[in-house]
Scaffold this motif. Structure first.
Motif, PDB file in Angstrom:
ATOM      1  N   ALA A 281      95.913  41.317  84.222  1.00  0.00           N
ATOM      2  CA  ALA A 281      97.350  41.648  83.844  1.00  0.00           C
ATOM      3  C   ALA A 281      97.293  40.356  83.632  1.00  0.00           C
ATOM      4  O   ALA A 281      99.071  40.195  83.303  1.00  0.00           O
ATOM      5  N   ALA A 282      97.374  38.818  84.183  1.00  0.00           N
ATOM      6  CA  ALA A 282      97.898  37.971  83.961  1.00  0.00           C
ATOM      7  C   ALA A 282      96.624  36.982  84.478  1.00  0.00           C
ATOM      8  O   ALA A 282      95.208  36.919  84.793  1.00  0.00           O
ATOM      9  N   VAL A 283      97.017  35.468  83.933  1.00  0.00           N
ATOM     10  CA  VAL A 283      96.239  34.674  84.078  1.00  0.00           C
ATOM     11  C   VAL A 283      96.760  33.215  84.126  1.00  0.00           C
ATOM     12  O   VAL A 283      97.627  32.882  84.284  1.00  0.00           O
ATOM     13  N   VAL A 284      95.718  32.194  85.447  1.00  0.00           N
ATOM     14  CA  VAL A 284      97.076  30.660  86.135  1.00  0.00           C
ATOM     15  C   VAL A 284      95.655  30.773  85.819  1.00  0.00           C
ATOM     16  O   VAL A 284      94.753  30.005  85.384  1.00  0.00           O
ATOM     17  N   VAL A 285      96.408  29.214  85.010  1.00  0.00           N
ATOM     18  CA  VAL A 285      96.547  28.479  84.258  1.00  0.00           C
ATOM     19  C   VAL A 285      96.961  26.762  84.807  1.00  0.00           C
ATOM     20  O   VAL A 285      98.364  27.086  84.900  1.00  0.00           O
ATOM     21  N   SER A 286      96.574  26.203  84.507  1.00  0.00           N
ATOM     22  CA  SER A 286      97.163  24.093  84.899  1.00  0.00           C
ATOM     23  C   SER A 286      98.560  24.079  83.860  1.00  0.00           C
ATOM     24  O   SER A 286      98.265  24.602  82.666  1.00  0.00           O
ATOM     25  N   VAL A 287      98.983  23.356  84.028  1.00  0.00           N
ATOM     26  CA  VAL A 287     100.800  22.928  83.101  1.00  0.00           C
ATOM     27  C   VAL A 287     100.132  22.056  81.891  1.00  0.00           C
ATOM     28  O   VAL A 287     100.157  22.534  80.731  1.00  0.00           O
ATOM     29  N   GLY A 288      98.518  21.636  82.231  1.00  0.00           N
ATOM     30  CA  GLY A 288      98.300  20.776  80.971  1.00  0.00           C
ATOM     31  C   GLY A 288      97.520  22.004  80.279  1.00  0.00           C
ATOM     32  O   GLY A 288      97.783  21.662  78.853  1.00  0.00           O
ATOM     33  N   ASP A 289      97.074  23.082  80.301  1.00  0.00           N
ATOM     34  CA  ASP A 289      96.272  23.753  79.706  1.00  0.00           C
ATOM     35  C   ASP A 289      97.579  24.440  78.573  1.00  0.00           C
ATOM     36  O   ASP A 289      97.916  25.087  77.604  1.00  0.00           O
ATOM     37  N   LEU A 290      98.723  24.650  79.594  1.00  0.00           N
ATOM     38  CA  LEU A 290      99.917  25.498  78.733  1.00  0.00           C
ATOM     39  C   LEU A 290     100.566  24.619  78.082  1.00  0.00           C
ATOM     40  O   LEU A 290     101.044  25.463  77.104  1.00  0.00           O
ATOM     41  N   GLN A 291     100.349  23.432  78.467  1.00  0.00           N
ATOM     42  CA  GLN A 291     101.221  22.635  77.615  1.00  0.00           C
ATOM     43  C   GLN A 291     100.774  22.573  76.165  1.00  0.00           C
ATOM     44  O   GLN A 291     100.759  22.058  74.906  1.00  0.00           O
ATOM     45  N   ALA A 292      99.036  22.471  76.173  1.00  0.00           N
ATOM     46  CA  ALA A 292      98.329  22.551  75.037  1.00  0.00           C
ATOM     47  C   ALA A 292      97.913  23.714  74.139  1.00  0.00           C
ATOM     48  O   ALA A 292      98.773  23.141  72.664  1.00  0.00           O
ATOM     49  N   LEU A 293      97.974  24.853  74.608  1.00  0.00           N
ATOM     50  CA  LEU A 293      98.330  26.065  74.403  1.00  0.00           C
ATOM     51  C   LEU A 293     100.058  25.501  72.882  1.00  0.00           C
ATOM     52  O   LEU A 293     100.064  26.301  71.955  1.00  0.00           O
TER      53      LEU A 293
END
Length: 80
Positions: A33-45
């Motif tokens: 349903a969802a994935v918890v990722v770091s802020v760094g991963d989100l910014q890279a995406l």
């Protein structure tokens, strides 16, 4: 990890994502349903997506022949 497990262990999960760089999948009714990722991963995406958008824009601009049609023409073409 199920949503129930996430509720019970939220602080731990956040720490694993923030400090360990883990990506933790969360399931609901057996489906991801969802994935918890770091802020760094989100910014890279987001940076990756922006680079793709810029490249697509440049390609579209380079191939633009300057010809335009009206909204009415577009609607007509889409209806047929």
């Amino acid at each position: 990890m199920t949503t129930r497990e996430l509720r019970d262990r939220l602080s731990e999960v956040l720490g694993r994502a923030m400090y360990g760089g883990e990506r933790i999948g969360v399931t609901r009714n057996g489906k991801l349903a969802a994935v918890v990722v770091s802020v760094g991963d989100l910014q890279a995406l987001e940076d990756f997506e922006m680079r793709q958008d810029v490249e697509a824009y440049r390609k579209a601009k380079a191939s633009d022949d300057g010809e335009r049609i009206s909204a009415a023409e577009l609607r007509h073409d889409l209806a047929t």
